[in-house]
Design a protein around this motif. Structure first.
Motif, PDB file in Angstrom:
ATOM      1  N   VAL A   7       0.844  -1.206   0.000  1.00  0.00           N
ATOM      2  CA  VAL A   7       0.000   0.000   0.000  1.00  0.00           C
ATOM      3  C   VAL A   7       0.875   1.251   0.000  1.00  0.00           C
ATOM      4  O   VAL A   7       2.095   1.182   0.170  1.00  0.00           O
TER       5      VAL A   7
ATOM      6  N   SER B 280       0.388   5.892  -1.054  1.00  0.00           N
ATOM      7  CA  SER B 280      -0.350   6.834  -1.896  1.00  0.00           C
ATOM      8  C   SER B 280       0.148   6.751  -3.340  1.00  0.00           C
ATOM      9  O   SER B 280       1.141   6.100  -3.623  1.00  0.00           O
TER      10      SER B 280
ATOM     11  N   HIS C  97      -5.122   0.143  -3.450  1.00  0.00           N
ATOM     12  CA  HIS C  97      -5.585   1.366  -2.800  1.00  0.00           C
ATOM     13  C   HIS C  97      -6.833   1.104  -1.977  1.00  0.00           C
ATOM     14  O   HIS C  97      -7.421   2.029  -1.429  1.00  0.00           O
ATOM     15  N   ASP C  98      -7.279  -0.163  -1.931  1.00  0.00           N
ATOM     16  CA  ASP C  98      -8.610  -0.487  -1.429  1.00  0.00           C
ATOM     17  C   ASP C  98      -8.578  -0.734   0.082  1.00  0.00           C
ATOM     18  O   ASP C  98      -8.245  -1.825   0.555  1.00  0.00           O
ATOM     19  N   GLN C  99      -8.932   0.318   0.811  1.00  0.00           N
ATOM     20  CA  GLN C  99      -8.848   0.257   2.273  1.00  0.00           C
ATOM     21  C   GLN C  99      -9.704  -0.865   2.864  1.00  0.00           C
ATOM     22  O   GLN C  99      -9.255  -1.639   3.721  1.00  0.00           O
TER      23      GLN C  99
ATOM     24  N   ASP D 263      -8.280  -3.898   5.257  1.00  0.00           N
ATOM     25  CA  ASP D 263      -8.729  -3.966   6.646  1.00  0.00           C
ATOM     26  C   ASP D 263      -9.450  -5.278   6.935  1.00  0.00           C
ATOM     27  O   ASP D 263      -9.351  -5.836   8.035  1.00  0.00           O
TER      28      ASP D 263
ATOM     29  N   GLU E 127       3.984  -0.821   3.555  1.00  0.00           N
ATOM     30  CA  GLU E 127       3.614   0.510   3.106  1.00  0.00           C
ATOM     31  C   GLU E 127       4.824   1.271   2.594  1.00  0.00           C
ATOM     32  O   GLU E 127       5.875   1.315   3.242  1.00  0.00           O
TER      33      GLU E 127
ATOM     34  N   TYR F 177      -5.020  -1.015   6.581  1.00  0.00           N
ATOM     35  CA  TYR F 177      -4.626  -0.046   5.557  1.00  0.00           C
ATOM     36  C   TYR F 177      -3.850   1.093   6.200  1.00  0.00           C
ATOM     37  O   TYR F 177      -2.784   1.471   5.734  1.00  0.00           O
TER      38      TYR F 177
ATOM     39  N   TYR G 211      -3.794   4.425   6.751  1.00  0.00           N
ATOM     40  CA  TYR G 211      -3.598   5.861   6.531  1.00  0.00           C
ATOM     41  C   TYR G 211      -4.726   6.363   5.638  1.00  0.00           C
ATOM     42  O   TYR G 211      -5.386   5.598   4.947  1.00  0.00           O
ATOM     43  N   GLN G 212      -4.949   7.692   5.692  1.00  0.00           N
ATOM     44  CA  GLN G 212      -6.005   8.280   4.874  1.00  0.00           C
ATOM     45  C   GLN G 212      -5.409   8.749   3.545  1.00  0.00           C
ATOM     46  O   GLN G 212      -4.444   9.492   3.534  1.00  0.00           O
ATOM     47  N   SER G 213      -5.966   8.282   2.447  1.00  0.00           N
ATOM     48  CA  SER G 213      -5.400   8.665   1.159  1.00  0.00           C
ATOM     49  C   SER G 213      -6.155   9.856   0.573  1.00  0.00           C
ATOM     50  O   SER G 213      -7.185  10.240   1.075  1.00  0.00           O
TER      51      SER G 213
END
Ligand SMILES: Nc1ncnc2c1ncn2[C@@H]1O[C@H](COP(=O)(O)OP(=O)(O)OP(=O)(O)O)[C@@H](O)[C@H]1O
Ligand SMILES: [Mg+2]
Lengths: 302, 229
Positions: free
Chosen positions: B35, B37, B196-198, B202, B210, B225, B227-229
């Protein structure tokens, strides 16, 4: 590797790119036909040399009465002694001089009358106007100079003529044609190569999806490149077949039409034409395959 | 299975490395999420594993081979031991589902009889039994991705590499694809998947690696996952 799979891929590729394929086929055909023509003209010149050099003679002409104005014939017509002296000198020059035959004025007149029956001069002149001569056959026709320097200016000798001179002009013309064919061939070959490179490039681009997947799943480089190389080689094969057709057509034109117009030349046979065809096919296909290979190295990376 | 030793990759004409001194190891049979960004170097990481790119410095080992020492002509053979799946499916639109899978076997020289046998088997396995004769255009995105997975798995590879395989799919289809990848992982195949699929990460609770601007910032067993993308 399955042949049917490969063949169908080639067919698809060639049809997808039909106009480019036609351009490649035609340019390959023209360059190969010119290459073949150039080889055949060389064969023709060689065979004519063999044939004619065997037949050509050096003629030693003697003075006639009417020549008394020219400096080498100031003493008038040649005497029998002078003619005999030249013969004796010729005989000493063996083995260069293979044989020599005498042609009298009467014989020369007869020959002239036979080959030019309608010539208006015939009425005006008699055998006296024709010089007597020795017709000399040389073991090496290129050594004309030796005879020339030995007999030119000898008493009673008017001139020493080499029939080879006439042939040299003809051969020069043919050699010029051969060079021209060769130069045009090189240019056409260059055009053909550029077209092949471009066709392969376009083809590789239009099939980048397939080739991308092939590389992804681990197809060998050979397997990925082979359809493109086979395609180029196949187009070149068509081109060389067309070129062979042109040469064979040219052969029948020469034998059926030209041979009647110029009877004194024996043209090389169909077997010589057929002999160059395999060479053209191999050269054409090899050239196309190599051009394709190097194009792919640049445009189709691992 | 995969080992990176101080691997950096700087693309030509770029001043910032896409991957910066990364070292890690992935064992046989693992299921690993990659994972980070956008632009963090996930695809670069996967391309190095496939030897589509070569590292600027450091060494990449895949299936026990040092890819830096692998000569070009041996690369195809190495790729036959891997399966690859991408976001854009990469199917041939003018071939049927069956032909798409068969194509991957044809181009590596498998005999026709073997192809005829394994293609229906693998299509059954991915849940596309009976859809052999359909064209890719007639299938949903999820089904097309199943075809791509069938093609990647038909040779029973030791390692399956997937670059955002659910990137073009709705949540429902994504779950289906993840179930399939999980099943493949249970057969013993190592799975390495960039995503990118949180929700998926999870839910699966697998190892998570990461990347951030090319740096390895987290390597967590049974991770989220995170973190906030
Ligand atoms: N072929 C290339 N040439 C030059 N730069 C590249 C190339 N491929 C990727 N990059 C650069 O390398 C960096 C990492 O790219 P990469 O594709 O690995 O990111 P990513 O994590 O897969 O991103 P995304 O989530 O958007 O797919 C980016 O800055 C990108 O611009
Ligand atoms: Mg990416």
């Amino acid at each position: 590797m399955r042949a049917q799979f490969v063949l169908s891929e080639i067919g698809v590729g060639l049809r997808r790119n039909l106009t480019m394929t036609i351009a490649v086929v035609v340019s390959v055909a023209l360059s190969l036909a010119l290459a073949g023509a150039s080889l055949l003209v060389r064969d023709q010149v060689n065979s004519m040399k063999d044939y004619w050099y065997d037949k050509v003679e050096v003629s030693i002409y003697f003075c006639i009465k009417a020549d008394h104005n020219s400096p080498q014939c100031a003493s008038g017509a040649a005497t029998d002694d002078q003619v005999a002296q030249v013969k004796a000198d010729l005989d000493k020059m063996a083995p260069l001089v293979q044989s020599s035959t005498y042609e009298s004025s009467q014989e020369a007149y007869k020959h002239f009358k036979e080959s030019n029956p309608d010539n208006p001069l015939l009425a005006a002149v008699g055998p006296d106007a024709m010089p007597q001569s020795w017709r000399v056959k040389l073991s090496d026709p290129t050594k004309f100079d030796v005879i020339q320097s030995a007999f030119a200016g000898k008493p009673g000798v008017k001139s020493v003529d080499d029939q080879r001179k006439i042939l040299e002009n003809l051969f020069g013309l043919l050699r010029g044609l051969q060079t021209a064919a060769f130069v045009i061939m090189v240019l056409m070959l260059f055009v053909a190569l550029l077209l092949i490179v471009n066709t392969v490039r376009v083809s590789a681009f239009s099939r980048r999806r397939e080739t991308g997947i092939m590389r992804l799943v681990g197809a060998s480089n050979f397997y990925v490149q082979m359809p493109f190389i086979a395609e180029a080689a196949f187009a070149a094969l068509l081109g060389s077949v067309l070129a062979s057709g042109l040469l064979i057509g040219g052969h029948f034109f020469v034998h059926g039409w030209l041979a009647k117009k110029v009877g004194f030349i024996t043209f090389i046979g169909l077997s010589s034409v057929l002999a160059v065809i395999p060479l053209l096919v191999v050269v054409g296909m090899g050239m196309a395959a190599i051009a394709a290979f190097f194009t792919l190295r640049k445009y189709l990376k691992v | 299975m995969i080992r990176f030793d101080n691997v950096s990759k700087t693309y030509p004409k770029q001043n910032r490395p896409a991957l910066d001194n990364v070292s890690l190891e992935i064992e046989k049979g693992e299921f690993v999420f990659l994972v980070g960004s956008s632009g963090s170097g996930k695809s670069t990481f996967l391309r190095l594993c496939l030897r589509e790119e070569r590292p600027s410095t450091g060494a990449v080992h895949v299936l026990g081979k040092d890819l830096g020492k692998l000569s070009n002509w041996k690369v195809p053979h190495m790729r036959r031991q891997l399966g690859t799946v991408f976001q854009d499916f990469r199917l041939l639109p003018n071939k049927t589902v069956g032909q798409n899978v068969a194509f991957a076997l044809e181009v590596i020289g498998k005999p026709k009889s073997a192809i005829n046998k394994v293609v229906p088997e693998v299509l059954d396995l991915v849940g596309l039994g009976g859809k052999e004769g359909r064209m890719p255009g007639e299938l949903s995105g999820g089904e097309q991705q199943r075809v791509a997975i069938a093609r990647a798995f038909v040779n029973r590879p030791m390692l399956l590499i997937a670059d955002e395989p659910t990137g073009n799919l709705d949540p429902q289809n994504s779950v289906g694809i993840m179930k399939l990848l999980d099943r493949i992982n249970r057969t013993g195949t190592t799975v390495l998947m960039a995503t990118h699929d949180q929700a998926i990460v999870d839910q699966m609770r697998k190892r998570v690696i990461e990347l951030d601007k090319g740096l390895l910032v987290r390597d967590q067993a049974r991770g989220v996952y995170g973190y906030q993308s």
